[in-house]
Design an enzyme around this catalytic site. Structure first.
Site, PDB file in Angstrom:
ATOM      1  N   GLU A  40       0.857  -1.190   0.000  1.00  0.00           N
ATOM      2  CA  GLU A  40       0.000   0.000   0.000  1.00  0.00           C
ATOM      3  C   GLU A  40       0.894   1.241   0.000  1.00  0.00           C
ATOM      4  OE1 GLU A  40      -2.295   1.169   3.494  1.00  0.00           O
ATOM      5  OE2 GLU A  40      -0.861   0.179   4.827  1.00  0.00           O
ATOM      6  N   LYS A 106      -9.683   0.909   0.964  1.00  0.00           N
ATOM      7  CA  LYS A 106      -9.508   0.256   2.261  1.00  0.00           C
ATOM      8  C   LYS A 106     -10.718   0.465   3.164  1.00  0.00           C
ATOM      9  CE  LYS A 106      -6.103   0.224   6.052  1.00  0.00           C
ATOM     10  NZ  LYS A 106      -4.927   0.963   6.561  1.00  0.00           N
ATOM     11  N   CYS A 142      -3.621  -3.900   4.585  1.00  0.00           N
ATOM     12  CA  CYS A 142      -2.983  -3.651   5.875  1.00  0.00           C
ATOM     13  C   CYS A 142      -3.890  -3.964   7.065  1.00  0.00           C
ATOM     14  CB  CYS A 142      -2.484  -2.207   5.918  1.00  0.00           C
ATOM     15  SG  CYS A 142      -1.161  -1.913   7.137  1.00  0.00           S
TER      16      CYS A 142
END
Length: 274
Positions: A40, A106, A142
């Protein structure tokens, strides 16, 4: 499927980061990879205010990656920041290739360990899978890796492989957490997990007071559907290539049918498929 893990550290200059990404796309294609996964925040590290580096999905940074992927004949997954609302941005994965153009924003923001990602970033609202050479790939980023319900939802949508691009913050036992979470999510979803983190950034001999550094601990890894770690890198920048036997997903789900046996359902809604 041959997959390349591009474990590198992004700086605060998008142009320099783009040069690095394009170089690694070429190297991965030469090595025969069909999918190239970057961390990312590869357009610009978290050390710079996100709004300063945000570009639309049809902006010059994304378009350059898009063209490189098409020219190389590979699918590329890479993190960048795209414009959001009210002065915020979205933490986006760009997914591009000869026959594919998609993105994922995300879902879970890192408001933890005293840090508030939500101060600069707004969350996405869609669960996304894509098909790469006929293989269904789930997308996550993440902090998402701490939420098993997302991975079960992706698996229920047919994902055989789930990617986890990251810029993992260092700290006590954070490498152990990263590794354990990747193994746990592989077992939850009985699919491959391809977790690609930024490499550990070089030390700054003369840091500015209050300045933030890029974040990453390296240790990108690939976990099979029964939790075996097939590949784990160290903390240094590296391009690694691995061949995955996707038949292992069917075998694992027949032996360990946790998805079929589950009496719970998620409330995330129908995933988007591209």
């Amino acid at each position: 499927m041959r997959i390349a893990l591009a474990q590198f550290t992004a700086g605060t200059d998008p142009a320099a980061n783009l040069e690095l990404v394009l170089e690694q796309i070429g190297r991965a294609a030469t090595a025969g990879a069909r999918l190239v996964v970057f961390p990312e925040a590869m357009s610009c590290s978290f050390a710079r205010p996100r709004i300063e580096a945000a570009e639309p999905l049809d902006g010059p940074w994304a378009n350059a990656v898009r063209q490189a992927a098409v020219n190389a004949g590979v699918t590329v997954i890479v993190g960048l920041f795209t414009p959001g609302r009210n002065g915020k941005v979205r933490n986006t994965l760009l997914v591009v290739g000869p026959d594919l153009d998609a993105h994922y924003d995300k879902l879970h923001l890192f408001d933890a360990y005293g840090y508030l990602e939500s101060e600069q970033i707004e969350p996405g609202n869609a669960v996304v899978t894509v098909a790469v050479d006929g293989v269904v790939c789930g997308l996550s980023t993440c902090y998402d890796v701490r939420f098993p319900e997302l991975y079960k939802q992706l698996a229920a949508a047919g994902a055989q492989l789930i990617v986890v691009p990251a810029s993992w913050a260092p700290g006590e036992r954070k490498v152990e957490q990263w590794r354990s979470l990747a193994v746990a999510r592989a077992l939850d979803a009985t699919c491959f997990i391809v977790a690609v983190d930024q490499a550990e950034p070089p030390s700054d001999p003369d840091p500015l007071p209050g300045a933030r550094r890029p974040t990453g601990v390296g240790h990108s890894l690939v976990v099979d559907p029964l939790g075996e770690i097939l590949l784990e890198l160290d903390a240094e920048p590296r391009l690694a290539v691995i061949d995955l036997d996707l038949d292992a997903v069917r075998t694992a789900r027949a032996a360990l049918p946790v998805l079929a046996n589950s009496r719970f359902t998620t409330a995330l809604g129908r995933p988007d498929r591209v």
